[in-house]
Design a protein around this motif. Sequence first.
Motif, mmCIF file in Angstrom:
data_model
loop_
_atom_site.group_PDB
_atom_site.id
_atom_site.type_symbol
_atom_site.label_atom_id
_atom_site.label_comp_id
_atom_site.label_asym_id
_atom_site.label_seq_id
_atom_site.Cartn_x
_atom_site.Cartn_y
_atom_site.Cartn_z
ATOM 1 N N ARG A 295 1.656 15.567 -8.416
ATOM 2 C CA ARG A 295 2.215 14.322 -8.932
ATOM 3 C C ARG A 295 1.572 13.912 -10.188
ATOM 4 O O ARG A 295 2.028 13.393 -11.127
ATOM 5 C CB ARG A 295 1.660 13.155 -7.964
ATOM 6 C CG ARG A 295 2.315 11.854 -7.807
ATOM 7 C CD ARG A 295 3.882 11.668 -8.013
ATOM 8 N NE ARG A 295 4.386 10.574 -8.701
ATOM 9 C CZ ARG A 295 4.958 9.754 -8.298
ATOM 10 N NH1 ARG A 295 5.137 9.694 -6.927
ATOM 11 N NH2 ARG A 295 5.454 8.587 -8.861
ATOM 12 N N PRO B 293 -3.890 8.774 -3.416
ATOM 13 C CA PRO B 293 -2.955 8.080 -4.706
ATOM 14 C C PRO B 293 -3.823 7.446 -5.753
ATOM 15 O O PRO B 293 -3.209 7.380 -6.797
ATOM 16 C CB PRO B 293 -2.095 7.128 -3.708
ATOM 17 C CG PRO B 293 -2.791 6.965 -2.486
ATOM 18 C CD PRO B 293 -3.663 8.212 -2.192
ATOM 19 N N TRP C 207 0.833 -1.324 0.080
ATOM 20 C CA TRP C 207 -0.093 0.059 0.126
ATOM 21 C C TRP C 207 0.851 1.076 -0.017
ATOM 22 O O TRP C 207 0.611 2.096 -0.477
ATOM 23 C CB TRP C 207 -0.829 0.155 1.268
ATOM 24 C CG TRP C 207 -1.705 1.413 1.339
ATOM 25 C CD1 TRP C 207 -2.831 1.595 0.654
ATOM 26 C CD2 TRP C 207 -1.362 2.352 2.133
ATOM 27 N NE1 TRP C 207 -3.016 2.677 1.265
ATOM 28 C CE2 TRP C 207 -2.250 3.352 1.850
ATOM 29 C CE3 TRP C 207 -0.164 2.575 2.900
ATOM 30 C CZ2 TRP C 207 -2.296 4.621 2.617
ATOM 31 C CZ3 TRP C 207 -0.299 3.868 3.477
ATOM 32 C CH2 TRP C 207 -1.184 4.628 3.649
ATOM 33 N N ASN C 208 1.906 1.110 0.803
ATOM 34 C CA ASN C 208 2.908 2.238 0.821
ATOM 35 C C ASN C 208 3.334 2.631 -0.330
ATOM 36 O O ASN C 208 3.660 3.920 -0.711
ATOM 37 C CB ASN C 208 3.953 2.100 2.068
ATOM 38 C CG ASN C 208 4.566 3.133 2.404
ATOM 39 O OD1 ASN C 208 4.086 4.527 2.143
ATOM 40 N ND2 ASN C 208 5.821 3.200 2.965
ATOM 41 N N GLU C 209 3.891 1.651 -1.149
ATOM 42 C CA GLU C 209 4.566 1.821 -2.479
ATOM 43 C C GLU C 209 3.550 2.187 -3.410
ATOM 44 O O GLU C 209 3.685 3.198 -4.359
ATOM 45 C CB GLU C 209 5.288 0.719 -2.908
ATOM 46 C CG GLU C 209 6.505 0.180 -2.040
ATOM 47 C CD GLU C 209 7.394 1.266 -2.107
ATOM 48 O OE1 GLU C 209 7.547 1.977 -2.904
ATOM 49 O OE2 GLU C 209 8.018 1.224 -1.002
ATOM 50 N N TRP C 210 2.353 1.905 -3.176
ATOM 51 C CA TRP C 210 1.134 2.222 -3.957
ATOM 52 C C TRP C 210 0.909 3.814 -3.814
ATOM 53 O O TRP C 210 0.642 4.705 -4.741
ATOM 54 C CB TRP C 210 -0.096 1.553 -3.935
ATOM 55 C CG TRP C 210 -1.460 1.758 -4.506
ATOM 56 C CD1 TRP C 210 -2.592 2.097 -3.896
ATOM 57 C CD2 TRP C 210 -1.599 2.105 -5.892
ATOM 58 N NE1 TRP C 210 -3.591 2.590 -4.713
ATOM 59 C CE2 TRP C 210 -3.017 2.513 -6.059
ATOM 60 C CE3 TRP C 210 -0.804 2.012 -7.024
ATOM 61 C CZ2 TRP C 210 -3.527 2.830 -7.433
ATOM 62 C CZ3 TRP C 210 -1.269 2.590 -8.249
ATOM 63 C CH2 TRP C 210 -2.720 3.052 -8.391
ATOM 64 N N ASN C 211 0.992 3.944 -2.555
ATOM 65 C CA ASN C 211 0.757 5.532 -2.275
ATOM 66 C C ASN C 211 1.783 6.389 -2.883
ATOM 67 O O ASN C 211 1.507 7.594 -3.369
ATOM 68 C CB ASN C 211 1.214 5.751 -0.731
ATOM 69 C CG ASN C 211 0.417 6.908 -0.194
ATOM 70 O OD1 ASN C 211 -0.530 7.188 -0.616
ATOM 71 N ND2 ASN C 211 1.167 7.490 0.812
ATOM 72 N N ASN C 212 3.002 5.867 -3.299
ATOM 73 C CA ASN C 212 4.061 6.617 -3.893
ATOM 74 C C ASN C 212 3.945 6.515 -5.537
ATOM 75 O O ASN C 212 4.701 6.886 -6.300
ATOM 76 C CB ASN C 212 5.308 6.115 -3.473
ATOM 77 C CG ASN C 212 6.531 6.783 -4.337
ATOM 78 O OD1 ASN C 212 6.209 7.862 -4.741
ATOM 79 N ND2 ASN C 212 7.767 6.183 -4.016
ATOM 80 N N LEU C 213 2.660 5.366 -5.843
ATOM 81 C CA LEU C 213 2.579 5.144 -7.141
ATOM 82 C C LEU C 213 3.841 4.419 -7.752
ATOM 83 O O LEU C 213 4.121 4.575 -8.971
ATOM 84 C CB LEU C 213 2.148 6.360 -7.883
ATOM 85 C CG LEU C 213 0.881 7.165 -7.624
ATOM 86 C CD1 LEU C 213 0.707 8.534 -7.788
ATOM 87 C CD2 LEU C 213 -0.162 6.376 -8.112
ATOM 88 N N ASN D 89 6.984 9.851 1.052
ATOM 89 C CA ASN D 89 7.201 8.653 0.106
ATOM 90 C C ASN D 89 6.917 9.250 -1.083
ATOM 91 O O ASN D 89 6.171 8.477 -1.879
ATOM 92 C CB ASN D 89 6.543 7.242 0.503
ATOM 93 C CG ASN D 89 7.070 6.248 -0.191
ATOM 94 O OD1 ASN D 89 8.035 6.492 -0.819
ATOM 95 N ND2 ASN D 89 6.267 5.029 -0.301
ATOM 96 N N GLN D 90 7.552 10.347 -1.504
ATOM 97 C CA GLN D 90 7.303 10.866 -2.619
ATOM 98 C C GLN D 90 8.490 11.516 -3.479
ATOM 99 O O GLN D 90 9.519 11.776 -2.495
ATOM 100 C CB GLN D 90 6.415 12.160 -2.544
ATOM 101 C CG GLN D 90 4.905 11.755 -2.566
ATOM 102 C CD GLN D 90 4.410 11.263 -3.608
ATOM 103 O OE1 GLN D 90 4.558 11.333 -4.724
ATOM 104 N NE2 GLN D 90 3.113 10.440 -3.194
ATOM 105 N N PHE E 276 -0.729 15.236 -4.842
ATOM 106 C CA PHE E 276 -1.125 14.348 -5.747
ATOM 107 C C PHE E 276 -1.590 15.194 -6.861
ATOM 108 O O PHE E 276 -1.654 14.751 -8.031
ATOM 109 C CB PHE E 276 -2.223 13.582 -5.150
ATOM 110 C CG PHE E 276 -1.732 12.442 -4.432
ATOM 111 C CD1 PHE E 276 -0.962 11.425 -4.866
ATOM 112 C CD2 PHE E 276 -1.666 12.834 -2.809
ATOM 113 C CE1 PHE E 276 -0.424 10.315 -3.835
ATOM 114 C CE2 PHE E 276 -0.984 11.632 -2.090
ATOM 115 C CZ PHE E 276 -0.415 10.709 -2.831
#
Lengths: 294, 459
Positions: B267, B244, A254-260, B340-341, B264
């Motif tokens: 993004r 997201p 989910w966290n990586e998805w959050n970062n797409l 986390n971006q 976002f």
Amino acid sequence: MMNSIKLKGALLSVILFLMMLAVWHLATAPKSGINQPDRVSTATASSGNSEYDLLMGKGSKDVAPDQKSGFPTLTQMGETFYKQLSDPFYDKGPNDKGIGIQLAYSLARVSLGFLLALVVALPVGFLIGMSPLLSAALNPFIQILKPISPLAWMPIALYTIKDSSISGVFVIFICSIWPMLINTAFGVASVRKELLNVAKTLEVNPIRKAFKVILPAAAPTILTGMRISMGIAWLVIVAAEMLVGGTGIGYFLWNEWNNLAISSVLFAIVVIGFVGMLLDMLFAKLQKMVTYAD
Amino acid sequence: MSIHKPFDPDRPLFSNRCSCGKHASAAEHEAANLQKINEEQESANFIEASLVKALFPQEARRRAFLRAVGTGGAMSALSGFLPVGALQAMAQEKAPLEKRDLKIGFIAITCATPLIMADPLGFYKKQGLNVTLNKTAGWALIRDKMLSKEHDASHFLSPMPIAMSMGLGSDPSQMRVATIQNTNGQAITLANKHKDKRDPKMWKGMKFAVPFEYSMHNFLLRYYVAQAGLDPDKDIQIRVTPPPEMVANLRAGNIDGFLGPDPFNQRAVYDEVGFITILTKDIWDGHPCCAFGTSEEFIRKNPNTFAALYRAVINASTMARNPENRPLIAKVISPQNYLNQPETVVMQVLTGKFADGLGNVQNVPDRIDFNPIPWYSMSTWMLTQMQRWGYVKGDVNYKDISEKVFLLTDAKKYMQETNAPMTAQAKASSGNPKFKIMGREFDPANAAAYSKSFAISKA
């Protein structure tokens, strides 16, 4: 003969795998090759300045292209695999842990829920299997509760238990209990009459009969139930952790998805698949151990 | 262990003898001096010592500097640009904390900037708090984890504590807003194919996403399209979608646009799937967005801890308001542990110098701001919009609810205490300043009439 089929099968698997990679490569790599000049030209046509490109993450070596959420190329996938697997146990605070630690959290939750389910399902399954009356009485409840999606329990669990990690364990418990219960009951009920009759003739006491006759006879069926349960539990934990967050492989995904970050998401999917396969193999081994030839 | 005198260059380095040389050991010296040193002095010394140490981490350099400038000179020079006095006063005022280990929930968006940066930059630690920041998967879960007391305090969408206190969409549970986390900082992003449809009048039939029902995003989007003559309940579709997934849905063509939190919006531009059509700043300049708060129960049980938490967050807000600090902040909040971006994306949001997806580099320094004051009138406006769109039925006691939920007086008190900059208007105001939203003034004194005054409305 058998050996050669196995060998051929393995070879074919490898070929299929390579073909898959080739398709992947062809689908991702040339696209960026064709699009890249195109993209740059539209950007320069509309903006005409490098500042804009820089803000869009182009033309600078500092910005890795894989941070964009397009479908990753094979090289990017390789990099992700290497990066994650080279340091699986780092711990940089509550929201950033290595894949190894996340897996450990998930496995711990799954085993806890699974063991709890085992503790309940085995005795109850035994009782149901041995007593037709109990079986008839409990059957409607089991039939209604069995098809409920484990995640449907989540809001109720969160609302009543008021603790997200215990709720996760509870969801595993509630979803793994049914296959074990039903299979145990079925295995116990279908122990061959001859064995029971022999036990009766020898005047074996009930406890001894349960442990020495029924349990070994029903063990393969019971383990089948456990194997199915484990498969479901592993399916559910990922979804549950995506929902509640915190720790675990589901949270990682989910966290990586959050970062797409699609490459990391794919990595997590592969890891989930591998661990699921290993778990299944473990139960297949156990099943083999208790199976006897007639 | 006692604290040494920070401005004494002749304090022995590793000797067993005491610092004045009159006693055989440091312990004996301590014993002799114990009566002289009162607690206040000790705490002041400790703060001075840590400041000087932080400035000159190397012992030798510090000594050289102190010798060269002289103790008095060093003291006055340092206190000139460091708020030594204020820090000392604050530390002394600190009462014992009821609870040191705190769990705080947050959603990984730039609205949570002060809350997040307070962790890596040590604002919580400075107040003696050991805070664990829990990245949470969605707003409904933020609500549930606050209700179940799993989180001690939390990042909220500012209308959420109001809704929770009123029992809308959950059991009623009295929540309090300590500070507004951020003002402005949202945008409406449209899919690239709608480049020629920037006028909201042309949005009929389009699908939009917002992060939560009780959010400024929802209210602002509704307000904006209603001003253009569209009914948000009939002419467009509004879906609740986690941020997201907004970008992914935009790419897939499932939605036509969203009014969502940053990063976002940026993004979507960075991923080349959408463009920023309007910043929410241009709908209501200075509108509140996210809030920081906790339950009434937590404050009652842990008043000192809450005060410490308050100071930490206000200090972080003060630092975040200064544009010079924004690049550093973008750096510390971008890693995996927090947002986390990609850093470029966060940087564009915080500095306001951004690519808009249409080929322009825009420069809007106040694209996002971190003004922490929770005005009652902000809450009142949210209540009028809840009425307008049918989330609340009947009459509402705006004043009562606002003053119960928004802790305006406390915010002002702690801002004064921590020397946070406050405008003269903020100091003097009654708590109900008027706002202008799309050119129309909102007067909180006539809230009931205001909520009924709209042509498109369910009230």
